[in-house]
Design a protein around this motif. Sequence first.
Motif, PDB file in Angstrom:
ATOM      1  N   CYS A 178      55.896   5.161 -42.644  1.00 53.83           N
ATOM      2  CA  CYS A 178      54.476   5.073 -43.411  1.00 53.83           C
ATOM      3  C   CYS A 178      53.821   3.678 -43.250  1.00 53.83           C
ATOM      4  CB  CYS A 178      54.209   5.711 -44.962  1.00 53.83           C
ATOM      5  SG  CYS A 178      54.536   7.262 -45.078  1.00 53.83           S
ATOM      6  N   ASN A 229      55.244   5.530 -33.690  1.00 53.13           N
ATOM      7  CA  ASN A 229      54.589   6.534 -33.090  1.00 53.13           C
ATOM      8  C   ASN A 229      55.641   7.642 -32.257  1.00 53.13           C
ATOM      9  OD1 ASN A 229      51.806   5.470 -33.413  1.00 53.13           O
ATOM     10  ND2 ASN A 229      52.679   4.026 -31.845  1.00 53.13           N
ATOM     11  N   PHE A 235      55.745  11.120 -33.153  1.00 54.40           N
ATOM     12  CA  PHE A 235      55.491  11.412 -34.837  1.00 54.40           C
ATOM     13  C   PHE A 235      54.869  10.155 -35.167  1.00 54.40           C
ATOM     14  CE2 PHE A 235      57.212  11.849 -38.966  1.00 54.40           C
ATOM     15  CZ  PHE A 235      57.024  12.965 -39.130  1.00 54.40           C
ATOM     16  N   GLY A 236      54.114  10.365 -36.326  1.00 54.76           N
ATOM     17  CA  GLY A 236      53.689   9.323 -37.178  1.00 54.76           C
ATOM     18  C   GLY A 236      52.121   9.582 -37.452  1.00 54.76           C
ATOM     19  N   ARG A 237      51.187   8.348 -37.892  1.00 51.96           N
ATOM     20  CA  ARG A 237      50.171   8.690 -38.611  1.00 51.96           C
ATOM     21  C   ARG A 237      49.144   9.047 -37.506  1.00 51.96           C
ATOM     22  NH1 ARG A 237      48.234   5.860 -42.016  1.00 51.96           N
ATOM     23  NH2 ARG A 237      50.446   4.825 -42.837  1.00 51.96           N
ATOM     24  N   THR A 239      58.362  18.416 -35.678  1.00 51.71           N
ATOM     25  CA  THR A 239      59.125  17.967 -36.979  1.00 51.71           C
ATOM     26  C   THR A 239      60.582  17.724 -36.604  1.00 51.71           C
ATOM     27  OG1 THR A 239      59.728  20.214 -37.562  1.00 51.71           O
ATOM     28  CG2 THR A 239      57.675  19.441 -38.376  1.00 51.71           C
ATOM     29  N   CYS A 298      54.399  15.778 -40.172  1.00 53.59           N
ATOM     30  CA  CYS A 298      53.137  15.069 -40.400  1.00 53.59           C
ATOM     31  C   CYS A 298      51.957  15.461 -40.797  1.00 53.59           C
ATOM     32  CB  CYS A 298      52.658  14.552 -38.869  1.00 53.59           C
ATOM     33  SG  CYS A 298      53.715  13.390 -38.042  1.00 53.59           S
ATOM     34  N   PHE A 308      46.544  10.525 -43.623  1.00 51.38           N
ATOM     35  CA  PHE A 308      47.750  10.975 -43.138  1.00 51.38           C
ATOM     36  C   PHE A 308      48.739  10.861 -44.351  1.00 51.38           C
ATOM     37  CE2 PHE A 308      52.138   9.247 -42.071  1.00 51.38           C
ATOM     38  CZ  PHE A 308      52.563  10.150 -41.079  1.00 51.38           C
ATOM     39  N   LEU A 314      53.015  11.702 -45.221  1.00 49.18           N
ATOM     40  CA  LEU A 314      54.397  12.265 -44.606  1.00 49.18           C
ATOM     41  C   LEU A 314      54.996  13.054 -45.672  1.00 49.18           C
ATOM     42  CD1 LEU A 314      56.753  11.982 -42.479  1.00 49.18           C
ATOM     43  CD2 LEU A 314      57.692  10.129 -44.128  1.00 49.18           C
TER      44      LEU A 314
END
Length: 492
Positions: A198, A203, A342-344, A360, A370, A378, A380
């Motif tokens: 977070c 990414n 993966f990520g914001r 996931t 996500c 966003f 988590l």
Amino acid sequence: MMNGPEKSDSAIVAMKPANKVGRPTAEWAELRTGTKGNTGQPHTRRTQARDSVSQGLDRVRNAARQRKKEKFTALLHHVTVDLLRDAFLALRRRAAPGVDGLTWQDYEANLEGNLQELHAKVHSGSYRALPVRRRLIPKPDGKQRPLGIAALEDKIVQRALIAVLNAIYEEDFLGFSYGFRPGRRPHDALDALSVAICNTPVNWILDADIRGFFDSVSQDWLVRFLEHRIGDERVIRLVRKWLKAGVLEDGNWSVSEKGTPQGAVASPLLANVYLHYVFDLWAQQWRGREASGNVIVVRYADDIVAGFEHEADARRFWDAMRHRLEQFALELHGDKSRLLEFGRHAAVRRRQRGLGKPETFSFLGFTFICGRSRRGAFQLQRKSRGDRMRAKLREVKEELRSRMHHAIPEQGRWLRAVVTGFFAYHAVPTNARALGAFRHYVSDLWRRTLRRRSQKDHMTWQRMTKLADAWLPPPRILRPWPDQRFAVTHPR
């Protein structure tokens, strides 16, 4: 060199440097103000002898902190009768016996005499490790995991020596290593990973798993790694005895040149030492020298999650990691190791490319997702793994069958303990739906069990709801948000 407890710090270690460069630094997202919380736990000072043991380990700890490249040439004298007694009292009372057939209660009957004899054998070199009794336990995926059950005296000696070695290695291990360490629990690793994802431009996530790690460890490499810090040949011989004790399965004794027995008290620390040199130090060096963007790492035993700002870094790290592990007889699991976006910003970028939702990944019993908060930002999210929950419900179902004709209060007390234990681990923010589902399915299994007790029983859901409310705890979040607890555990 003197072996008495009164020796100074300068006499504890020789001046021979270990084969290691530099001082390991902790993962930035897991910055630690020291290792006081890991190894400096309050000691029980009930006797002068135990006070002396604590002081001796404190001297070892301080020497390990101050002299990062030196070997400890005298350690076994710290394994005293008092330390062996503490190790015995820390064992599980109802643990299954090993090949010696001794139970905790049998040994306690003549505890002081047994400990004095064991202490004499350890220090005279006449101590012999017994084979580990192997038992297969089912895994959630339907496979079986081999579990080693050591003899009682082997457990005592291992636990005592591990207490000494922990005083050294807790000063060496890096911040992103969490598995089976004093003062570090699975939720510490989960919080560190959540906060890092977070708060860091991540990414890409590499979800890595080492294939059959505990059965693949090279014993020769393990001993060489230990010798970087341990110059006491008596300690090395003890470790060799445990590794060469072999396994007894169905009456057949076998010895392998690789692997550490799963279930043995010493195996977690030995595994951490192995991966400290094979992976941790290498990953830290790679991140500083090779990465062009941000990199985060969290390792819990042989489960490794690494996050990257750039895809190119992630793929180069993956290839380099594969080659690094192969040099030390380890192999990445092809089916369980994967790279995912993966990520914001993952959802937006994938939508722009016409792709679906971000994939996931799972870590320590949770699926990381996500997601979005109620305000659309966003978030988590962590959800209990479905396969683990189903496996737990199958266990509950089988146990309820054996308890079918027990009194309802007795069943209720047992089910309350089951649900309370599940909530204690899984009651994290964003996981409320899974908690409610688990409680609902447990109530349904209980209702079906009660209805099978009699053909005339009419246990309706209305009656079952009242019964469940009387015995089962309600689903509610028990743990704080990761950033809140992480800020307390690792203050900046």
